[in-house]
Motif scaffolding. Structure first.
Motif, PDB file in Angstrom:
ATOM      1  N   THR A 166       0.830  -1.202   0.000  1.00 53.85           N
ATOM      2  CA  THR A 166       0.000   0.000   0.000  1.00 53.85           C
ATOM      3  C   THR A 166       0.862   1.250   0.000  1.00 53.85           C
ATOM      4  O   THR A 166       0.611   2.205  -0.750  1.00 53.85           O
ATOM      5  CB  THR A 166      -0.936   0.014   1.226  1.00 53.85           C
ATOM      6  N   VAL A 167       1.899   1.253   0.843  1.00 49.96           N
ATOM      7  CA  VAL A 167       2.792   2.410   0.896  1.00 49.96           C
ATOM      8  C   VAL A 167       3.439   2.640  -0.459  1.00 49.96           C
ATOM      9  O   VAL A 167       3.504   3.766  -0.956  1.00 49.96           O
ATOM     10  CB  VAL A 167       3.875   2.202   1.976  1.00 49.96           C
ATOM     11  N   GLU A 168       3.908   1.557  -1.085  1.00 49.03           N
ATOM     12  CA  GLU A 168       4.598   1.724  -2.360  1.00 49.03           C
ATOM     13  C   GLU A 168       3.646   1.934  -3.515  1.00 49.03           C
ATOM     14  O   GLU A 168       3.754   2.896  -4.263  1.00 49.03           O
ATOM     15  CB  GLU A 168       5.484   0.510  -2.658  1.00 49.03           C
ATOM     16  N   TRP A 169       2.700   1.028  -3.682  1.00 51.52           N
ATOM     17  CA  TRP A 169       1.826   1.097  -4.839  1.00 51.52           C
ATOM     18  C   TRP A 169       0.929   2.326  -4.799  1.00 51.52           C
ATOM     19  O   TRP A 169       0.774   3.008  -5.805  1.00 51.52           O
ATOM     20  CB  TRP A 169       0.929  -0.150  -4.920  1.00 51.52           C
ATOM     21  N   HIS A 170       0.306   2.567  -3.641  1.00 45.43           N
ATOM     22  CA  HIS A 170      -0.750   3.563  -3.586  1.00 45.43           C
ATOM     23  C   HIS A 170      -0.397   4.831  -2.808  1.00 45.43           C
ATOM     24  O   HIS A 170      -1.105   5.814  -2.929  1.00 45.43           O
ATOM     25  CB  HIS A 170      -2.013   2.958  -2.976  1.00 45.43           C
ATOM     26  N   LEU A 171       0.661   4.777  -1.993  1.00 41.18           N
ATOM     27  CA  LEU A 171       1.021   5.964  -1.230  1.00 41.18           C
ATOM     28  C   LEU A 171       2.421   6.442  -1.595  1.00 41.18           C
ATOM     29  O   LEU A 171       2.567   7.462  -2.258  1.00 41.18           O
ATOM     30  CB  LEU A 171       0.904   5.675   0.271  1.00 41.18           C
ATOM     31  N   LEU A 172       3.463   5.690  -1.175  1.00 43.00           N
ATOM     32  CA  LEU A 172       4.797   6.164  -1.519  1.00 43.00           C
ATOM     33  C   LEU A 172       5.029   6.126  -3.012  1.00 43.00           C
ATOM     34  O   LEU A 172       5.666   7.016  -3.567  1.00 43.00           O
ATOM     35  CB  LEU A 172       5.867   5.339  -0.792  1.00 43.00           C
ATOM     36  N   ALA A 173       4.529   5.069  -3.683  1.00 49.22           N
ATOM     37  CA  ALA A 173       4.692   5.041  -5.134  1.00 49.22           C
ATOM     38  C   ALA A 173       4.023   6.272  -5.736  1.00 49.22           C
ATOM     39  O   ALA A 173       4.656   7.071  -6.418  1.00 49.22           O
ATOM     40  CB  ALA A 173       4.092   3.775  -5.717  1.00 49.22           C
ATOM     41  N   LYS A 174       2.735   6.433  -5.442  1.00 53.45           N
ATOM     42  CA  LYS A 174       2.049   7.599  -5.981  1.00 53.45           C
ATOM     43  C   LYS A 174       2.425   8.849  -5.206  1.00 53.45           C
ATOM     44  O   LYS A 174       2.488   9.935  -5.771  1.00 53.45           O
ATOM     45  CB  LYS A 174       0.547   7.381  -5.954  1.00 53.45           C
ATOM     46  N   GLY A 175       2.647   8.705  -3.889  1.00 53.34           N
ATOM     47  CA  GLY A 175       3.059   9.871  -3.127  1.00 53.34           C
ATOM     48  C   GLY A 175       4.400  10.387  -3.595  1.00 53.34           C
ATOM     49  O   GLY A 175       4.606  11.596  -3.751  1.00 53.34           O
ATOM     50  N   ILE A 176       5.343   9.469  -3.840  1.00 45.49           N
ATOM     51  CA  ILE A 176       6.638   9.876  -4.366  1.00 45.49           C
ATOM     52  C   ILE A 176       6.483  10.468  -5.753  1.00 45.49           C
ATOM     53  O   ILE A 176       7.041  11.514  -6.066  1.00 45.49           O
ATOM     54  CB  ILE A 176       7.612   8.682  -4.394  1.00 45.49           C
ATOM     55  N   PHE A 177       5.706   9.804  -6.612  1.00 46.10           N
ATOM     56  CA  PHE A 177       5.525  10.324  -7.966  1.00 46.10           C
ATOM     57  C   PHE A 177       4.792  11.661  -7.937  1.00 46.10           C
ATOM     58  O   PHE A 177       5.100  12.571  -8.707  1.00 46.10           O
ATOM     59  CB  PHE A 177       4.752   9.319  -8.826  1.00 46.10           C
ATOM     60  N   LEU A 178       3.810  11.766  -7.023  1.00 43.54           N
ATOM     61  CA  LEU A 178       3.116  13.039  -6.880  1.00 43.54           C
ATOM     62  C   LEU A 178       4.087  14.109  -6.394  1.00 43.54           C
ATOM     63  O   LEU A 178       4.108  15.234  -6.915  1.00 43.54           O
ATOM     64  CB  LEU A 178       1.957  12.889  -5.889  1.00 43.54           C
TER      65      LEU A 178
ATOM     66  N   LEU B 269       4.015   6.521   5.127  1.00 49.46           N
ATOM     67  CA  LEU B 269       4.193   5.328   5.946  1.00 49.46           C
ATOM     68  C   LEU B 269       3.092   5.200   6.990  1.00 49.46           C
ATOM     69  O   LEU B 269       2.528   4.117   7.194  1.00 49.46           O
ATOM     70  CB  LEU B 269       5.566   5.371   6.621  1.00 49.46           C
ATOM     71  N   LEU B 270       2.754   6.294   7.650  1.00 49.37           N
ATOM     72  CA  LEU B 270       1.702   6.259   8.669  1.00 49.37           C
ATOM     73  C   LEU B 270       0.354   5.894   8.061  1.00 49.37           C
ATOM     74  O   LEU B 270      -0.419   5.135   8.661  1.00 49.37           O
ATOM     75  CB  LEU B 270       1.619   7.611   9.384  1.00 49.37           C
ATOM     76  N   CYS B 271       0.082   6.420   6.874  1.00 47.25           N
ATOM     77  CA  CYS B 271      -1.177   6.072   6.210  1.00 47.25           C
ATOM     78  C   CYS B 271      -1.234   4.574   5.912  1.00 47.25           C
ATOM     79  O   CYS B 271      -2.267   3.923   6.122  1.00 47.25           O
ATOM     80  CB  CYS B 271      -1.325   6.872   4.919  1.00 47.25           C
ATOM     81  N   GLY B 272      -0.124   4.019   5.420  1.00 45.72           N
ATOM     82  CA  GLY B 272      -0.099   2.593   5.138  1.00 45.72           C
ATOM     83  C   GLY B 272      -0.325   1.763   6.390  1.00 45.72           C
ATOM     84  O   GLY B 272      -1.088   0.784   6.376  1.00 45.72           O
ATOM     85  N   VAL B 273       0.316   2.139   7.499  1.00 46.41           N
ATOM     86  CA  VAL B 273       0.158   1.409   8.758  1.00 46.41           C
ATOM     87  C   VAL B 273      -1.275   1.514   9.267  1.00 46.41           C
ATOM     88  O   VAL B 273      -1.875   0.521   9.702  1.00 46.41           O
ATOM     89  CB  VAL B 273       1.150   1.940   9.811  1.00 46.41           C
ATOM     90  N   LEU B 274      -1.854   2.706   9.213  1.00 44.04           N
ATOM     91  CA  LEU B 274      -3.218   2.899   9.722  1.00 44.04           C
ATOM     92  C   LEU B 274      -4.238   2.155   8.861  1.00 44.04           C
ATOM     93  O   LEU B 274      -5.172   1.539   9.387  1.00 44.04           O
ATOM     94  CB  LEU B 274      -3.551   4.392   9.767  1.00 44.04           C
ATOM     95  N   TYR B 275      -4.076   2.219   7.535  1.00 42.23           N
ATOM     96  CA  TYR B 275      -5.030   1.532   6.656  1.00 42.23           C
ATOM     97  C   TYR B 275      -4.962   0.020   6.840  1.00 42.23           C
ATOM     98  O   TYR B 275      -5.982  -0.655   7.000  1.00 42.23           O
ATOM     99  CB  TYR B 275      -4.743   1.859   5.194  1.00 42.23           C
TER     100      TYR B 275
END
Length: 322
Positions: free
Chosen positions: A111-123, A156-162
């Motif tokens: 989740t962190v990579e695909w949907h958060l850090l992946a997109k968060g980093i790309f964003l 990271l926090l979003c991934g852990v909470l989700y």
């Protein structure tokens, strides 16, 4: 190991199949899997090491690459030791708590990579590029090191909470199971939920909600960021300036494709490939844990001049006689 209750069981452990239908080839399959893992580890350790020693790379975009490399390592690590234990020693059994822990790490960092850090980093990278192009004088003021750190911590926090709720819901709401046998070679949320007795509606709806929240909304944000970049690029004076500016975004686009193409292939195969043998489904799912970690360092080493030059310098220094 089990207590029976109306044909349902309370398991203390699960049985991971490995690659069903290919048990006789497990030893041979361990060779490409262990090789891919080794390549992923070397590549994703090399990128942060190069960025750390090269002062010219101490910039927001490269700090994002370090985050991506660390997440790639963490994403591929929870599955590989157990998979190799199955291949080499036939260690199919996994404790219930260990299974839920593996599931948490897999889905959390996916989740962190695909949907958060992946997109968060790309964003963030898209924002980095847009600020650099649209307002270069404020670039270092807008994306400070502290801002980059907060973006990574928030993802990271979003991934852990989700994802933290998934093992809790399984523990509290789904104590009974029809069987202990899990078809994949790792503990995946839906693979466990489909084995459960009782109502799994809440688990299914929560999983779908996470998918919608982190996939659709972040994808729209990335699209908006790149639309802004391309609008600025089209306003540049010369074709050379436009090509040079687009070149700074090409590695980001390549990395996005590295993530989305395997996801799309795996999802389409699961949804429409009803006649595809089960071992093909599971092989595709396992390969996905290694394709992005292997390709991401290659993409950025090839597309980023500073990283490429530093790597070549290190390799030349290592081959010179002392």
């Amino acid at each position: 190991m089990f207590m029976s209750n109306n044909a349902c069981l309370v398991p203390s452990s699960f049985w991971l199949t490995g690659i069903p239908g290919m048990q006789s080839l497990h030893i041979w399959l361990s060779i490409p899997f262990s090789s891919m893992y080794l390549v992923a580890v070397v590549g994703n350790v090399t990128i942060p090491a190069v960025i750390k020693v090269e002062c010219s790379l101490h910039q927001p975009m490269y700090f994002f690459l370090c985050m991506l490399a660390v997440i790639d390592l963490v994403l591929s690590t929870p599955t590989m030791p157990k998979l190799l234990a199955i291949f080499w020693f036939g260690a199919h059994n996994i404790d219930l708590d260990a299974c839920l822990t593996q599931m948490f790490f897999i889905h959390c960092f996916a989740t962190v990579e695909w949907h958060l850090l992946a997109k968060g980093i790309f964003l963030a990278m898209a924002f980095d590029r847009s600020v650099a192009i649209c307002d270069p004088l404020r670039h270092t003021l807008v994306l400070t090191h502290a801002t980059v750190g907060r973006l990574g911590l928030a993802a990271l926090l979003c991934g852990v909470l989700y994802i933290g709720l998934l093992p809790l819901m399984i523990r509290l709401r789904l104590p009974l199971y029809r069987t202990q046998i899990i078809a994949p070679s790792y503990c995946e949320h839906m693979a466990i939920v489909t084995l459960a007795c009782g109502d799994t509606t809440v688990n299914n709806l929560y999983g779908m909600g996470i998918g919608f929240l982190v996939l659709i909304l972040d994808s729209l944000a990335i699209t908006a960021s790149y639309v802004m970049i391309f609008r600025v690029v089209t306003g540049l004076a010369t074709p050379e300036a436009r090509l040079k500016t687009l070149g700074t975004c090409s590695s980001h686009i390549c990395a996005i494709l590295v993530f989305y193409i395997p996801i799309a292939v795996s999802s389409l195969t699961h949804r429409f490939g009803h006649h595809v043998p089960p071992h093909i489904h599971i092989l595709l799912a396992n390969f996905y844990f290694f394709i992005p970690p292997i390709l991401n360092p290659v993409v950025y080493a090839v597309r980023t001049k500073q990283i490429r030059e530093r790597l070549l310098h290190v390799l030349k220094a290592g081959t010179q006689p002392k």
